[in-house]
Design a protein around this motif. Structure first.
Motif, PDB file in Angstrom:
ATOM      1  N   ASN A 118      -5.762  -6.230  39.938  1.00 38.06           N
ATOM      2  CA  ASN A 118      -4.558  -5.434  39.694  1.00 38.06           C
ATOM      3  C   ASN A 118      -4.677  -4.032  40.294  1.00 38.06           C
ATOM      4  O   ASN A 118      -3.711  -3.498  40.850  1.00 38.06           O
ATOM      5  CB  ASN A 118      -4.255  -5.347  38.204  1.00 38.06           C
ATOM      6  CG  ASN A 118      -3.688  -6.636  37.639  1.00 38.06           C
ATOM      7  OD1 ASN A 118      -3.154  -7.460  38.392  1.00 38.06           O
ATOM      8  ND2 ASN A 118      -3.809  -6.838  36.339  1.00 38.06           N
ATOM      9  N   ASP A 119      -5.858  -3.444  40.188  1.00 37.23           N
ATOM     10  CA  ASP A 119      -6.063  -2.113  40.775  1.00 37.23           C
ATOM     11  C   ASP A 119      -5.896  -2.157  42.295  1.00 37.23           C
ATOM     12  O   ASP A 119      -5.259  -1.284  42.888  1.00 37.23           O
ATOM     13  CB  ASP A 119      -7.462  -1.586  40.430  1.00 37.23           C
ATOM     14  CG  ASP A 119      -7.583  -1.170  38.966  1.00 37.23           C
ATOM     15  OD1 ASP A 119      -6.529  -1.053  38.301  1.00 37.23           O
ATOM     16  OD2 ASP A 119      -8.723  -0.976  38.496  1.00 37.23           O
ATOM     17  N   ALA A 120      -6.486  -3.177  42.926  1.00 36.99           N
ATOM     18  CA  ALA A 120      -6.355  -3.319  44.381  1.00 36.99           C
ATOM     19  C   ALA A 120      -4.897  -3.595  44.763  1.00 36.99           C
ATOM     20  O   ALA A 120      -4.394  -3.062  45.757  1.00 36.99           O
ATOM     21  CB  ALA A 120      -7.261  -4.439  44.886  1.00 36.99           C
ATOM     22  N   ALA A 121      -4.219  -4.437  43.967  1.00 35.03           N
ATOM     23  CA  ALA A 121      -2.822  -4.760  44.241  1.00 35.03           C
ATOM     24  C   ALA A 121      -1.930  -3.528  44.126  1.00 35.03           C
ATOM     25  O   ALA A 121      -0.999  -3.335  44.926  1.00 35.03           O
ATOM     26  CB  ALA A 121      -2.338  -5.853  43.296  1.00 35.03           C
ATOM     27  N   ASP A 122      -2.217  -2.680  43.143  1.00 37.86           N
ATOM     28  CA  ASP A 122      -1.445  -1.438  42.998  1.00 37.86           C
ATOM     29  C   ASP A 122      -1.663  -0.527  44.201  1.00 37.86           C
ATOM     30  O   ASP A 122      -0.709   0.088  44.705  1.00 37.86           O
ATOM     31  CB  ASP A 122      -1.839  -0.715  41.713  1.00 37.86           C
ATOM     32  CG  ASP A 122      -1.342  -1.423  40.456  1.00 37.86           C
ATOM     33  OD1 ASP A 122      -0.382  -2.215  40.575  1.00 37.86           O
ATOM     34  OD2 ASP A 122      -1.912  -1.191  39.371  1.00 37.86           O
ATOM     35  N   MET A 123      -2.896  -0.430  44.651  1.00 43.74           N
ATOM     36  CA  MET A 123      -3.207   0.427  45.791  1.00 43.74           C
ATOM     37  C   MET A 123      -2.472  -0.038  47.045  1.00 43.74           C
ATOM     38  O   MET A 123      -2.003   0.769  47.855  1.00 43.74           O
ATOM     39  CB  MET A 123      -4.719   0.432  46.049  1.00 43.74           C
ATOM     40  CG  MET A 123      -5.154   1.339  47.188  1.00 43.74           C
ATOM     41  SD  MET A 123      -6.911   1.181  47.581  1.00 43.74           S
ATOM     42  CE  MET A 123      -7.671   1.664  46.055  1.00 43.74           C
ATOM     43  N   LEU A 124      -2.343  -1.357  47.193  1.00 43.05           N
ATOM     44  CA  LEU A 124      -1.764  -1.938  48.409  1.00 43.05           C
ATOM     45  C   LEU A 124      -0.327  -2.408  48.213  1.00 43.05           C
ATOM     46  O   LEU A 124       0.231  -3.095  49.083  1.00 43.05           O
ATOM     47  CB  LEU A 124      -2.632  -3.114  48.874  1.00 43.05           C
ATOM     48  CG  LEU A 124      -4.072  -2.743  49.236  1.00 43.05           C
ATOM     49  CD1 LEU A 124      -4.927  -3.984  49.404  1.00 43.05           C
ATOM     50  CD2 LEU A 124      -4.105  -1.908  50.506  1.00 43.05           C
ATOM     51  N   GLU A 125       0.268  -2.052  47.075  1.00 46.91           N
ATOM     52  CA  GLU A 125       1.667  -2.412  46.779  1.00 46.91           C
ATOM     53  C   GLU A 125       1.880  -3.922  46.851  1.00 46.91           C
ATOM     54  O   GLU A 125       2.820  -4.414  47.475  1.00 46.91           O
ATOM     55  CB  GLU A 125       2.618  -1.687  47.723  1.00 46.91           C
ATOM     56  CG  GLU A 125       2.554  -0.166  47.589  1.00 46.91           C
ATOM     57  CD  GLU A 125       3.503   0.551  48.540  1.00 46.91           C
ATOM     58  OE1 GLU A 125       4.251  -0.125  49.257  1.00 46.91           O
ATOM     59  OE2 GLU A 125       3.480   1.789  48.548  1.00 46.91           O
ATOM     60  N   LEU A 126       1.005  -4.655  46.183  1.00 46.80           N
ATOM     61  CA  LEU A 126       1.075  -6.122  46.166  1.00 46.80           C
ATOM     62  C   LEU A 126       1.322  -6.684  44.769  1.00 46.80           C
ATOM     63  O   LEU A 126       1.359  -7.904  44.599  1.00 46.80           O
ATOM     64  CB  LEU A 126      -0.228  -6.729  46.712  1.00 46.80           C
ATOM     65  CG  LEU A 126      -0.481  -6.618  48.215  1.00 46.80           C
ATOM     66  CD1 LEU A 126      -1.901  -7.059  48.543  1.00 46.80           C
ATOM     67  CD2 LEU A 126       0.530  -7.462  48.997  1.00 46.80           C
ATOM     68  N   ARG A 127       1.493  -5.811  43.775  1.00 52.38           N
ATOM     69  CA  ARG A 127       1.568  -6.290  42.393  1.00 52.38           C
ATOM     70  C   ARG A 127       2.647  -7.355  42.204  1.00 52.38           C
ATOM     71  O   ARG A 127       2.425  -8.371  41.538  1.00 52.38           O
ATOM     72  CB  ARG A 127       1.818  -5.099  41.465  1.00 52.38           C
ATOM     73  CG  ARG A 127       1.890  -5.463  39.969  1.00 52.38           C
ATOM     74  CD  ARG A 127       0.550  -5.977  39.436  1.00 52.38           C
ATOM     75  NE  ARG A 127      -0.366  -4.915  39.106  1.00 52.38           N
ATOM     76  CZ  ARG A 127      -0.603  -4.495  37.877  1.00 52.38           C
ATOM     77  NH1 ARG A 127      -0.026  -5.092  36.850  1.00 52.38           N
ATOM     78  NH2 ARG A 127      -1.467  -3.535  37.649  1.00 52.38           N
TER      79      ARG A 127
END
Length: 426
Positions: A118-127
Motif C-alpha cells: 500500500n505504501d508503494a502503491a500510494d507513492m506511485l499512484e496505484l492504489r
C-alpha cells in the motif's frame, strides 16, 4: 542503500570479443548513475553483470565493499526493472508488487506485506489499480507496478534496463519525473541504462558514456556537455548534436568553411604543426546577428540557409558547407560510431524564435569562438578541454547531489513523523 564499485570489469563471449572491456566505476551511496551509449556499446551487458545475470570474465565487483562476483542474483539484494516490465499476467497488481515479499517465505507477515504494498502503491499512484490485472493497465501503469515491486524489496540498489523505451514521448516525460522523484525520496543507489540522452541528461547525477565496450567518460551531465574529453562524447551528448566542421591550420588561423578564426595562447600552441583539426560548435552558440544580440569578440559570417524548422520557442536552420576530403573519413567513422545515417555536410543552427531567417535567404550569423571545441582528428582528443573547469563542475555537482539527497531524507523523515502522530493519538 549501498555503494557499488566496478574494478576493471571485462566480459568476453565464446569468440573472445570483449563486449565490456576494462570498465572501472565507483558509484556512491545514493547516487543516480546512468550508462549511456549507442546500440551494442555494452551498457546492458554491464548492467546484467552487476545484477548477476551475466558472468564476469575478469575484474571485480564490490557492493558495500564486499566482493560479489560469485554470488547468485538473489543473494546480491539488487532490484531490477526490465524493459518489458516482466509482470505476471495472471496476478493482480497487488500480488505482482507483493511477489518478492511472498518469495521470502515467513519473513513478512500478511499485515507487513499489505502495508508495504500500500505504501508503494500510494507513492506511485496505484492504489485504485491494486485489484486489476496487468493486461488492463496502460504502459505507464505497468511500469509503475514494476517499480513498486522493486521498492517493496528494500534492495540495496535499483537497476533499470531501458525502462521507458516502450512508452510514447509524453509518458516518457512523466515517468522520468516519477523515477527522479522516487529515487530522491528513497535515496537508493541507482544504475540506469538508456540510449536516450534526454533521460541521461535529466536523470543522472553522473553519466557514463560507453563506446564499443570501452568507457569514454564518466561525469556530470554539465561536464559532459561543456567539457567533453573526445569527439565521440561531444557528438553523442547534445540535441541537436554538435556541429563538426573541418578546419585548416594556417599559422595562428583556423580556416573553417564558414569563417576564419584567429587563435592565441595555449590553443595556438596545441594546433601548431597540425595541417587540420575538427572544430565543434553547438547549434545554440550560433546566433542571428540581425537580432542585435551583442557577442563580444564574436566571429561574424554570412551563409545561405537551406531549410528552416520553426518550433514556436525556437527555430532550427540547416546550412550546407564544403567538406574537407582529408577529414571526411574521420567524420564518417564518427558518424557510424554514433549510429548516424550518414554524415551530412551541413550545420545546424538553433536560432531564437524571433529570427525571420527563412530557407533560401542569406543569413547574417555570428558565434563566440570561446565556446568553440577543437579536436585532434587522429586521436579524437579535445584540445580545448579545461581540466580545472571540469574539476570545478564535478565538485559543484557532488555538493548539489548530497544536498538534494539530504533534503529528500529530511522530507521523508518529516512525513514519517507526521503519519505516526495520528496512530499515537489513537
Amino acid at each position: 542503500m549501498s555503494s557499488i564499485e566496478l574494478k576493471n570489469l571485462v566480459k568476453k563471449y565464446g569468440d573472445g570479443f570483449p563486449a565490456v572491456n576494462d570498465i572501472s566505476l565507483d558509484i556512491a551511496d545514493g547516487e543516480f548513475m546512468i550508462l549511456v551509449g549507442p546500440s551494442g556499446c555494452g551498457k546492458s551487458t554491464l548492467l546484467r553483470m552487476v545484477v548477476g545475470l551475466e558472468d564476469i570474465t575478469s575484474g571485480e565487483l564490490d557492493i558495500n565493499g564486499k566482493r560479489v562476483n560469485d554470488l547468485a542474483p538473489r543473494d546480491r539484494n539488487l532490484a531490477m526493472v526490465f524493459q518489458n516490465y516482466a509482470l505476471y499476467p495472471h496476478l493482480t497488481v497487488f500480488e505482482n508488487i507483493a511477489f518478492p515479499l511472498r518469495l521470502a517465505k515467513g519473513k513478512h507477515s500478511d499485515n507487513e506485506i499489505k502495508q508495504k504494498v500500500n505504501d508503494a502503491a500510494d507513492m506511485l499512484e496505484l492504489r485504485e489499480h491494486l485489484e486489476r490485472k496487468p493486461a488492463n493497465l496502460s504502459g505507464g501503469q505497468r511500469q509503475r507496478v514494476a517499480m513498486g515491486r522493486a521498492i517493496v524489496r528494500e534492495a540495496d540498489a535499483f537497476l533499470f534496463d531501458e525502462p521507458l523505451s516502450n512508452l510514447d514521448a509524453k509518458l516518457r516525460g512523466q515517468m522520468r519525473t516519477e523515477i527522479a522523484r522516487m529515487q530522491r525520496r528513497l535515496g537508493v543507489t541507482t544504475l540506469y541504462v538508456t540510449h536516450d540522452q534526454t533521460e541521461a541528461m535529466t536523470l543522472g547525477d553522473r553519466v557514463a558514456v560507453l563506446k564499443k565496450g570501452v568507457l569514454q567518460q564518466c561525469a556530470s551531465p554539465r561536464e559532459l556537455y561543456e567539457q567533453p574529453v573526445n569527439l565521440f562524447v561531444a557528438g553523442f551528448i547534445g540535441s541537436p548534436p554538435m556541429n563538426f566542421l573541418p578546419a585548416r591550420v594556417e599559422g595562428n588561423t583556423l580556416k573553417l568553411p564558414i569563417a576564419d578564426v584567429e587563435l592565441s595562447g595555449e590553443l595556438a600552441e596545441k594546433v601548431k604543426g597540425k595541417n587540420a583539426v575538427i572544430v565543434g560548435l553547438r547549434p545554440e552558440h550560433i546566433k542571428d546577428a540581425s537580432l542585435g544580440d551583442n557577442i563580444s569578440h564574436g566571429v561574424p559570417f554570412k551563409a545561405v540557409v537551406d531549410v528552416t524548422e520553426w518550433l514556436g520557442n525556437e527555430q532550427y536552420a540547416y546550412i550546407p558547407f564544403d567538406s574537407d576530403p582529408s577529414l571526411q573519413g574521420t567524420l564518417e567513422e564518427l558518424d557510424r560510431d554514433l549510429d548516424g545515417e550518414g554524415m551530412r555536410t551541413q550545420m545546424v543552427v538553433n536560432l531564437d524564435s524571433r529570427s525571420r531567417v527563412r530557407e533560401g535567404q542569406e543569413a547574417d550569423l555570428v558565434f563566440d569562438p570561446s565556446f568553440m571545441h577543437v579536436f585532434d582528428p587522429e586521436s579524437g582528443d579535445c584540445l580545448t578541454r579545461d581540466d580545472d573547469r571540469a574539476a570545478e563542475i564535478a565538485r559543484d555537482n557532488e555538493e548539489q547531489r548530497k544536498a538534494a539527497l539530504e533534503r529528500a531524507r529530511t522530507r521523508e523523515s518529516n512525513a514519517a513523523a507526521q503519519s505516526a502522530e495520528p496512530r499515537q493519538a489513537s
